[in-house]
Design a protein around this motif. Structure first.
Motif, short mmCIF file in Angstrom:
data_model
loop_
_atom_site.label_atom_id
_atom_site.label_comp_id
_atom_site.label_asym_id
_atom_site.label_seq_id
_atom_site.Cartn_x
_atom_site.Cartn_y
_atom_site.Cartn_z
N PHE A 166 7.85 0.54 3.72
CA PHE A 166 7.10 1.57 5.14
C PHE A 166 5.51 1.41 4.28
O PHE A 166 5.47 2.63 5.41
N GLN A 167 5.34 1.77 2.81
CA GLN A 167 3.92 2.04 2.64
C GLN A 167 3.06 0.88 2.90
O GLN A 167 1.75 1.13 2.64
N TYR A 168 3.07 -0.27 3.01
CA TYR A 168 2.01 -1.16 3.14
C TYR A 168 1.93 -1.19 4.70
O TYR A 168 2.27 -1.58 5.66
N LYS A 169 0.61 -1.11 4.36
CA LYS A 169 0.06 -0.83 6.35
C LYS A 169 -1.78 -1.29 5.63
O LYS A 169 -2.09 -0.94 4.90
N VAL A 170 -2.11 -1.82 7.54
CA VAL A 170 -3.95 -2.27 7.01
C VAL A 170 -4.59 -1.60 5.93
O VAL A 170 -5.19 -1.56 5.42
N GLU A 171 -4.24 -0.21 6.58
CA GLU A 171 -5.22 1.19 6.12
C GLU A 171 -5.09 1.55 4.62
O GLU A 171 -5.53 2.26 4.20
N HIS A 172 -3.88 0.87 4.57
CA HIS A 172 -3.80 1.28 2.70
C HIS A 172 -4.52 0.25 2.01
O HIS A 172 -3.77 -0.48 1.42
#
Length: 294
Positions: free
Chosen positions: A206-212
């Motif tokens: 769930f931490q895999y995000k484009v803004e990360h």
């Protein structure tokens, strides 16, 4: 600064030994890759998404986090600061990427004599500061730092921020050199790429995000601190105690699409009595406490 997806050096330790993990996301003619440094084990996006893509990701960023629970993060920040910063009375505190003011509210409630400055550019969150004794700077972190304000602070708070910065080493180094008093404390939280949740969920983490843009390992955090003139005091997995409804509200709008669908389904099926329960969870994040060495 963006990094070439083929020969991208490590943006933390500058090693040339990095490897491609997997395709990450694509929009129009921009294809993001997830890479890993074989030396410090940080994971990062290369190339980094352009500003217009990130602007779309940040649209209604705080609205998507709303849940039936009233401001659960304020109590979390109060407990965290009391445990790791001791008393902040009479201290000068800088929070970057300050969000909706939950941390500032916790500081005002527990240490009303503290001098709080919050840097937050997202206009969605600014109404929350109306009743707070807090100086609010409506600029991006990078813009504020580039202006070279001649101010120094006793505490620097970076909650869910480092992973969003395009160049964490340069940003933290500038902050340490120009804005921290000797012995100042730094408290930060950010994604932990060595967490059990990342190992268990893989690409569905769930931490895999484009803004990360970054996912930190233990060695990469220590290297980041060393290069910024900071001595690590504590580095451990972070546990958060929020109502289940809050976790499900966030999970319903963030992270990989399959994970969002699962969170929405669980949210629909969870009885309200259960949703109101507060439980401690480790959500794949680090808690980092450091001190400026000189």
């Amino acid at each position: 600064m963006a990094f070439d997806p083929i020969s991208a050096p490590c943006p933390i330790c500058e090693s040339r030994e990095t490897r491609r993990i997997a395709p990450f996301a694509q929009r129009q003619n921009v294809a993001l890759q997830l890479r890993e440094c074989t030396s410090c084990r940080v994971r990062f996006l290369a190339p980094q998404p352009p500003d217009d893509w990130l602007s779309r990701e940040y649209l209604n960023y705080y609205g998507k986090r709303k849940s039936p629970s009233a401001r659960p993060k304020k109590e979390f920040f109060g407990r965290l600061l009391s445990e790791h910063a001791g008393s902040l009375a009479e201290q000068s505190i800088l929070e970057l990427g300050a969000g909706e003011g939950d941390c500032a509210a916790a500081v005002q409630e527990r240490w009303p004599s503290a001098r709080m400055t919050a840097v937050e550019s997202n206009p969605e969150s600014l109404a929350h500061y109306a009743d707070l004794k807090c100086e609010v700077i409506r600029e991006s972190v990078e813009t504020w730092i580039a202006a070279q304000h001649p101010r120094k602070f006793n505490a620097l708070l970076l909650f869910d921020l480092l992973e969003h910065l395009r160049n964490p080493v340069a940003t933290l180094s500038q902050l340490s050199a120009n804005h921290l008093e000797p012995g100042a404390i730094v408290i930060a939280t950010f994604p932990n790429v060595e967490s059990w949740s990342r190992r268990l969920l893989g690409r569905l983490w769930f931490q895999y995000k484009v803004e990360h843009l970054f996912y930190f390992s233990r060695s990469s955090v220590c290297e980041l601190g060393r290069r910024a003139g900071l001595q690590t005091v504590t580095l451990r997995p972070l546990r958060k105690k929020f109502p289940i409804s809050y976790f499900l509200a966030v999970g319903s709008h963030f992270g990989p699409r399959p994970f969002q669908r699962i969170a929405r389904l669980v949210r629909l099926l969870t009885p309200q009595a259960v949703a109101r329960l507060s439980i401690p969870l480790s959500l794949g994040e680090w808690l980092w406490v450091a001190r400026k060495t000189s």
